[in-house]
Design a protein around this motif. Structure first.
Motif, PDB file in Angstrom:
ATOM      1  N   TYR A 146       0.838  -1.192   0.000  1.00  0.00           N
ATOM      2  CA  TYR A 146       0.000   0.000   0.000  1.00  0.00           C
ATOM      3  C   TYR A 146       0.879   1.249   0.000  1.00  0.00           C
ATOM      4  N   HIS A 147       0.293   2.365  -0.438  1.00  0.00           N
ATOM      5  CA  HIS A 147       1.008   3.637  -0.305  1.00  0.00           C
ATOM      6  C   HIS A 147       1.135   4.040   1.162  1.00  0.00           C
ATOM      7  N   LEU A 148       0.094   3.779   1.932  1.00  0.00           N
ATOM      8  CA  LEU A 148       0.095   4.098   3.358  1.00  0.00           C
ATOM      9  C   LEU A 148      -0.677   3.023   4.108  1.00  0.00           C
ATOM     10  N   ALA A 190       4.037  -0.535  12.475  1.00  0.00           N
ATOM     11  CA  ALA A 190       3.742  -0.679  11.048  1.00  0.00           C
ATOM     12  C   ALA A 190       2.949   0.489  10.487  1.00  0.00           C
ATOM     13  N   ALA A 191       2.532   1.413  11.343  1.00  0.00           N
ATOM     14  CA  ALA A 191       1.598   2.462  10.930  1.00  0.00           C
ATOM     15  C   ALA A 191       2.314   3.655  10.315  1.00  0.00           C
ATOM     16  N   ASP A 192       1.814   4.097   9.169  1.00  0.00           N
ATOM     17  CA  ASP A 192       2.193   5.409   8.644  1.00  0.00           C
ATOM     18  C   ASP A 192       1.318   6.486   9.269  1.00  0.00           C
ATOM     19  N   VAL A 193       0.100   6.104   9.605  1.00  0.00           N
ATOM     20  CA  VAL A 193      -0.844   7.016  10.243  1.00  0.00           C
ATOM     21  C   VAL A 193      -1.494   6.276  11.407  1.00  0.00           C
ATOM     22  N   LEU A 194      -1.427   6.873  12.597  1.00  0.00           N
ATOM     23  CA  LEU A 194      -2.110   6.335  13.769  1.00  0.00           C
ATOM     24  C   LEU A 194      -3.328   7.200  14.065  1.00  0.00           C
ATOM     25  N   GLN A 247      10.504   4.354   9.780  1.00  0.00           N
ATOM     26  CA  GLN A 247       9.866   4.931   8.602  1.00  0.00           C
ATOM     27  C   GLN A 247      10.642   4.575   7.343  1.00  0.00           C
ATOM     28  N   ALA A 248      11.965   4.676   7.422  1.00  0.00           N
ATOM     29  CA  ALA A 248      12.787   4.330   6.257  1.00  0.00           C
ATOM     30  C   ALA A 248      12.604   2.869   5.868  1.00  0.00           C
ATOM     31  N   ASP A 249      12.540   1.988   6.853  1.00  0.00           N
ATOM     32  CA  ASP A 249      12.348   0.566   6.553  1.00  0.00           C
ATOM     33  C   ASP A 249      11.046   0.342   5.793  1.00  0.00           C
ATOM     34  N   ARG A 250       9.972   1.016   6.206  1.00  0.00           N
ATOM     35  CA  ARG A 250       8.691   0.840   5.517  1.00  0.00           C
ATOM     36  C   ARG A 250       8.757   1.371   4.089  1.00  0.00           C
TER      37      ARG A 250
END
Length: 418
Positions: A146-148, A190-194, A247-250
């Motif tokens: 996914y993008h996010l 794992a979240a880009d947005v919480l 964040q970089a890993d994701r």
């Protein structure tokens, strides 16, 4: 029956992003309020694909998968109305790995075929944002697709209370279901947005509305246009943030998913890759390719653009430290919520190696790290214009190069993978 088979066993699944459409993964623990978020996103204009609903639809009366289940496990698993008797099927496959594998061999292809069809239908109808409401997103290791990833974050005690009060689930059953899922800490990582959901439904809806207006809509617009998100005009230095490496890993995982075997290596580089160093809040990623020409292949460029990283043609080289050309390719992000610079270099080239060397030297040498931080602060205090900031740092790097090279010789440094 659990989505994607009974028992939630991890399987290998692969979705492909649809060009020009923002693809979101939405997840959260049982009772977190994930469905509330999905409904609000749909009200705002997103197309929502509900994984649980898809899993039910593919075994509905008249579906080929249901006929295959009856053929494999027996007609006694059908009700008088010809529907699937889910509790009876559960009793058959729980505790029988071979039976579970057979069931998943029937249901999984049907689920992914229907999911792909719904996604393509959304694209054909002009959808800008597609939300995959997927309870087992993390269990199935799907975040890179996914993008996010949006995670609805709610404490265990709040979720237990809601399940008992609103769904009538006994407390011990609620806690047992939670124990069968990934932990809250794993979801947060794992979240880009919480999206925190300890308050009222109105509070949660307000968070979704802000996210839609400030990040999702501009991100989707940028994807459609194939353009990068706007960058700040002035540099602001941030204190070291422990979330930067995650964040970089994701981001790297998503790029690997997009490029496949066209990508040889990927590293988190730049100041956010150096613990303890002040930095612009920008994730720099170095992608290594076998030959730089590979990065000019239209399929390579299109894959990165669809993943949210359009090419910037005006930047095609680094500042050389040995008077030879240091070519590269450069991509920026379409996501206004996570500024990212992607540098594509040939593996083993001087620019590729120097970038890793300076990162590792700064990680290892506190004095060098302090000198670099002081120089950054001086530049920002004197000017701070974003467009002039990289060039303003070059005199320091020209002098520091010999220090980094000496450190490499002394330590017998070699490029690593971290």
């Amino acid at each position: 029956m659990a989505p994607f088979g009974v028992g939630g066993r991890t399987v290998s699944v692969r979705l492909h992003r649809v060009a020009g459409m923002l693809h979101l993964g939405l997840t959260g623990g049982i009772g977190s309020g994930k469905s509330t978020v999905a409904r609000r996103l749909a009200e705002l204009g997103a197309v929502v694909v509900d994984a649980d609903q898809v899993a039910r639809e593919v075994v509905a009366k008249g579906e080929p998968a249901l006929a295959q289940i009856a053929e494999r496990f027996g007609d006694h698993l059908l009700t008088e109305e010809g529907e699937l008797d889910r509790p009876a099927l559960g009793r058959v496959v729980f505790g029988d790995p071979a039976a579970l594998r057979d069931l998943e061999a029937i249901t999984h292809p049907a689920i992914w075929e229907r999911t792909a069809r719904l996604r393509e239908q959304a694209r054909a109808e002009g959808a800008r944002v597609l939300v995959h409401d997927m309870p087992l997103l993390l269990e199935k290791d799907m975040g890179a697709q996914y993008h996010l990833v949006l995670v609805v974050d709610t404490s265990e005690e709040t979720r237990v209370r809601r399940l008992v009060e609103h769904r009538g689930i006994p407390e011990e059953d609620a806690r047992a279901r939670m124990r069968s899922q990934v932990s809250d800490a794993q979801r947060r990582a794992a979240a880009d947005v919480l999206l925190g959901n300890e308050g009222t439904p109105e509070d949660l809806a307000a968070q979704v509305d802000r996210l839609w207006a400030e990040r999702l809509t501009p991100f989707a617009d940028n994807l459609v246009a194939g353009r990068a998100a706007d960058r700040p005009s002035v540099v602001q230095l941030a204190d070291p943030d422990p979330i930067w490496p995650g964040q970089a890993d994701r981001l790297i995982a998503r790029i690997r998913h997009a490029l496949g075997d066209r990508l040889v290596s990927a590293h988190h580089v730049g100041s956010t890759a150096v613990p303890g160093l002040v930095a612009k809040d920008v994730i720099d990623i170095q992608l290594g390719v076998a030959h730089l020409e590979d990065a000019d292949d239209p399929a390579f460029v299109e894959a990165l653009t669809a993943a949210g990283y359009p090419r910037r043609l005006e930047i095609d080289h680094d500042v050389s430290k040995d008077d030879t050309p240091w070519p590269k390719r450069y991509h920026l992000t379409s996501d206004p919520g996570r500024m990212t610079h992607v540098h594509v270099r040939e593996v083993g080239s001087p620019g590729w190696q120097w970038t890793l060397l300076v990162r590792d030297w700064l990680r290892a040498d506190p004095e060098a790290r302090a000198d670099y931080a002081a120089m950054k602060r001086e530049i920002v205090a004197a000017d701070g214009v974003w467009a002039r900031y990289p060039e303003a740092k070059e005199p320091w790097f020209a002098v520091a190069d010999s220090r980094a090279q000496e450190w490499a010789r002394r330590t017998r440094w070699q490029p690593g993978e971290d």
